[in-house]
Design an enzyme around this catalytic site. Structure first.
Site, mmCIF file in Angstrom:
data_model
loop_
_atom_site.group_PDB
_atom_site.id
_atom_site.type_symbol
_atom_site.label_atom_id
_atom_site.label_comp_id
_atom_site.label_asym_id
_atom_site.label_seq_id
_atom_site.Cartn_x
_atom_site.Cartn_y
_atom_site.Cartn_z
ATOM 1 N N ARG A 151 1.619 0.495 -11.156
ATOM 2 C CA ARG A 151 0.966 0.846 -12.425
ATOM 3 C C ARG A 151 1.750 0.310 -13.621
ATOM 4 O O ARG A 151 1.159 -0.055 -14.649
ATOM 5 C CB ARG A 151 0.808 2.361 -12.520
ATOM 6 C CG ARG A 151 -0.293 2.894 -11.572
ATOM 7 C CD ARG A 151 -0.099 4.366 -11.304
ATOM 8 N NE ARG A 151 -1.188 4.995 -10.569
ATOM 9 C CZ ARG A 151 -1.329 4.966 -9.240
ATOM 10 N NH1 ARG A 151 -0.464 4.308 -8.485
ATOM 11 N NH2 ARG A 151 -2.345 5.582 -8.645
ATOM 12 N N ARG A 166 -9.923 -2.065 5.421
ATOM 13 C CA ARG A 166 -9.907 -0.742 4.772
ATOM 14 C C ARG A 166 -11.126 -0.550 3.866
ATOM 15 O O ARG A 166 -11.593 -1.489 3.225
ATOM 16 C CB ARG A 166 -8.601 -0.564 3.987
ATOM 17 C CG ARG A 166 -7.412 -0.542 4.940
ATOM 18 C CD ARG A 166 -6.118 -0.281 4.232
ATOM 19 N NE ARG A 166 -6.070 1.031 3.636
ATOM 20 C CZ ARG A 166 -5.073 1.458 2.870
ATOM 21 N NH1 ARG A 166 -4.059 0.645 2.593
ATOM 22 N NH2 ARG A 166 -5.087 2.675 2.381
ATOM 23 N N GLN A 206 -6.130 6.501 -5.840
ATOM 24 C CA GLN A 206 -6.469 5.086 -6.026
ATOM 25 C C GLN A 206 -7.850 4.957 -6.655
ATOM 26 O O GLN A 206 -8.052 4.172 -7.582
ATOM 27 C CB GLN A 206 -6.411 4.351 -4.686
ATOM 28 C CG GLN A 206 -4.996 4.251 -4.138
ATOM 29 C CD GLN A 206 -4.934 3.541 -2.816
ATOM 30 O OE1 GLN A 206 -5.956 3.219 -2.207
ATOM 31 N NE2 GLN A 206 -3.727 3.280 -2.338
ATOM 32 N N ASP A 253 1.107 10.570 2.283
ATOM 33 C CA ASP A 253 1.869 9.482 2.898
ATOM 34 C C ASP A 253 3.015 9.994 3.771
ATOM 35 O O ASP A 253 3.698 9.206 4.434
ATOM 36 C CB ASP A 253 2.429 8.548 1.818
ATOM 37 C CG ASP A 253 1.298 7.813 1.098
ATOM 38 O OD1 ASP A 253 0.222 7.641 1.696
ATOM 39 O OD2 ASP A 253 1.495 7.414 -0.062
ATOM 40 N N ARG A 280 -3.218 6.313 11.187
ATOM 41 C CA ARG A 280 -1.884 6.913 11.386
ATOM 42 C C ARG A 280 -1.918 8.101 12.339
ATOM 43 O O ARG A 280 -0.893 8.427 12.945
ATOM 44 C CB ARG A 280 -1.280 7.324 10.034
ATOM 45 C CG ARG A 280 -0.870 6.101 9.241
ATOM 46 C CD ARG A 280 -0.245 6.442 7.909
ATOM 47 N NE ARG A 280 0.319 5.231 7.335
ATOM 48 C CZ ARG A 280 0.564 5.050 6.038
ATOM 49 N NH1 ARG A 280 0.308 6.021 5.185
ATOM 50 N NH2 ARG A 280 1.086 3.925 5.605
HETATM 51 C C1 S3P Z 1 -1.645 5.873 -3.874
HETATM 52 C C2 S3P Z 1 -2.554 6.832 -3.501
HETATM 53 C C3 S3P Z 1 -2.722 7.277 -2.100
HETATM 54 C C4 S3P Z 1 -1.526 6.893 -1.241
HETATM 55 C C5 S3P Z 1 -1.085 5.469 -1.462
HETATM 56 C C6 S3P Z 1 -0.721 5.250 -2.907
HETATM 57 C C7 S3P Z 1 -1.598 5.468 -5.293
HETATM 58 O O1 S3P Z 1 -3.878 6.656 -1.563
HETATM 59 O O2 S3P Z 1 -1.841 7.092 0.132
HETATM 60 O O3 S3P Z 1 0.023 5.164 -0.639
HETATM 61 O O4 S3P Z 1 -0.625 4.788 -5.688
HETATM 62 O O5 S3P Z 1 -2.510 5.837 -6.040
HETATM 63 P P1 S3P Z 1 -5.345 7.317 -1.728
HETATM 64 O O6 S3P Z 1 -5.633 7.392 -3.159
HETATM 65 O O7 S3P Z 1 -6.264 6.386 -1.017
HETATM 66 O O8 S3P Z 1 -5.250 8.650 -1.047
#
Ligand code: S3P
Length: 443
Positions: free
Chosen positions: A33, A129, A176, A322, A353
């Site tokens: 970010r 994905r 995300q 995670d 996972r």
């Molecule tokens: C992340 C959000 C998570 C996480 C990823 C990093 C981020 O994913 O698993 O390693 O930086 O916003 P999701 O938003 O798909 O849960």
């Protein structure tokens, strides 16, 4: 970038008690970010503690390909010469996000608002994905995005569209997706509102505010209006809780351990594993609580303590999304049964996972039953053997930890992907007392 033709394995053996001080690399989410907002800001943004991992370097490379100048005055430091909200230039070729879901999904939000066309591609794992979770709401905002059948990458994003705000309730808790919509919202007319079924990491909201963009947010909701500008700032990236997690679990399970993890990011949306481990009986103290660039950080002192199985509250899962692979290892070493539910999202991470951890722990003699959204793990002895990380960094590091209490050596196959989030894992781990080393892949 990972070269799939280069295979790396580890040989991990029962190690010594963990001791000393460890500082793990910078936070991956914050590093992605920082580059993105720095690039879209007016002025130059200095980022300290930047994660020199393949994922975050891929994101920096993409912005360079979009015309942003990024200096590296020293390792783990970047100075991003922002081009302003409307200063990116189309690259004219596909932009490679590597293994990074965060990179691709957040970039989709940024690129949906540009005047030029873009194509986002990734490696084999990223190419499998799900992207509809982000493309559907972006299309509802007016974006032009085509994915491959099944909603998979590459993402072809048409430029020159007028975006409008949206009031969107996320079907799954995902920082995300939330972040992609907020970033598209910078370019949209009107207000963008994102509602979450469970609060997720709020780095995008906090960082947008640090760059001077008005954001109205509370756990579970974020809203902003388009039409402002981002002003360059300084970002200090905390050490990544997700990387610290492997050492937390290792010190909990190896008798005699006492380890200090320095300056770990303690954003409450990331620290679910601490609560889970403490409920299992872990001895983890928080020292020297302070703030780094608006984020809470602490030194974590962890001492060996016998663990007890728990029923993991499903509400805790998004705060440790995670870290669940590392919890599988703690559960395998605990007395009694651990039940993990509400973690179906683990099936669409860098690998499935749940399946990867279940297969690996079973190969090491652990009684584990896989369920659609988690696992039931009966703690007991771990034996030596061979496990496949499935090219997933967090699975690889989890098994390096499990090996520390195994009765024999553990070969962890296919570990090159660890460089995406934790370059230098082996030397850092070795210094702390773990016995893990590169192994001959032909053995
Ligand atoms: C992340 C959000 C998570 C996480 C990823 C990093 C981020 O994913 O698993 O390693 O930086 O916003 P999701 O938003 O798909 O849960």
């Amino acid at each position: 970038m990972n070269d799939p033709s280069v295979r790396e394995d580890w040989l991990a053996t029962p190690g010594a008690a963990l001791a000393g001080e460890v500082r793990v690399p910078g936070d991956k989410s914050v590093s992605h970010r920082a580059v993105m907002l720095g690039a879209l800001a007016e002025g130059s943004t200095r980022v300290r503690g930047f994660l020199e991992g393949e994922d975050t370097r891929a994101t920096a490379r993409v912005f360079e390909q979009l015309g942003v100048h990024i200096d590296t005055p020293s390792p783990s430091e970047r100075v991003v010469q922002g081009v302003g909200l409307h200063g990116l230039r189309g690259a004219g070729y596909a932009l490679d996000c590597g293994n990074a879901g965060t990179g691709m999904r957040l970039l989709a939000g940024v690129l949906a608002g540009q005047g030029f066309d873009s194509v986002l591609v990734g490696d084999a794992s990223l190419s499998s994905r799900p992207m509809r979770r982000v493309t559907d709401p972006l299309i509802a905002m007016g974006a032009d995005i085509q994915a491959d059948p099944g909603g998979l990458p590459p993402l072809r994003i048409g430029g020159g569209r007028t975006l409008h705000g949206i009031d969107y309730a996320l079907p799954v808790a995902s920082a995300q997706v939330k972040s992609a919509l907020l970033l598209a919202g910078l370019y949209a007319r009107g207000e963008t509102v994102v509602r979450e079924p469970h609060p997720t990491r709020d780095y995008t909201e906090r960082m947008l505010a640090a760059f001077g963009w008005p954001v109205d947010s509370a756990p579970g909701i974020a809203r902003l209006h388009g039409g402002h500008c981002l002003r360059a700032t300084e970002i200090e990236v905390p050490a990544d809780f997700s990387s610290a997690a492997f050492f937390l679990v290792a010190a909990c399970i190896v008798p005699g351990s006492e380890l200090l993890l320095e300056a770990v990011g303690m954003n409450p949306r990331r620290t679910g594993l601490l609560h889970a481990l403490r409920a299992m009986g872990a001895d983890i103290g928080e020292e020297n609580l302070r703030e780094h660039g608006g984020e809470p950080v602490a030194d974590l002192r962890v001492r060996y303590a016998p663990l007890q199985g728990i029923e993991l509250p499903a509400a805790l899962v998004p705060d440790m999304i995670d870290e669940v692979p590392a919890l599988f290892v703690a559960a395998a070493c605990a007395r009694g049964r651990t039940v993990i539910r509400g973690a179906a999202e683990l099936r669409v991470k860098e690998s499935d996972r749940i399946a990867g951890m279940a297969a690996g722990l079973r190969a090491l003699g652990v009684a584990i039953e896989e369920t659609p959204d988690g696992a039931v793990i009966d703690g007991g002895r771990i034996k030596g053997g061979e496990v496949d990380s499935r090219g997933d960094h967090r699975i690889a590091m989890s098994f390096a930890v499990a090996a520390q209490v195994a009765s024999g050596a553990v070969r962890v196959r296919d570990v090159a992907n660890v460089a995406t989030s934790f370059p230098g894992f082996v030397p850092v781990a070795t210094a702390a007392g773990l016995a893990v080393a590169a192994a001959d892949t032909n053995a």
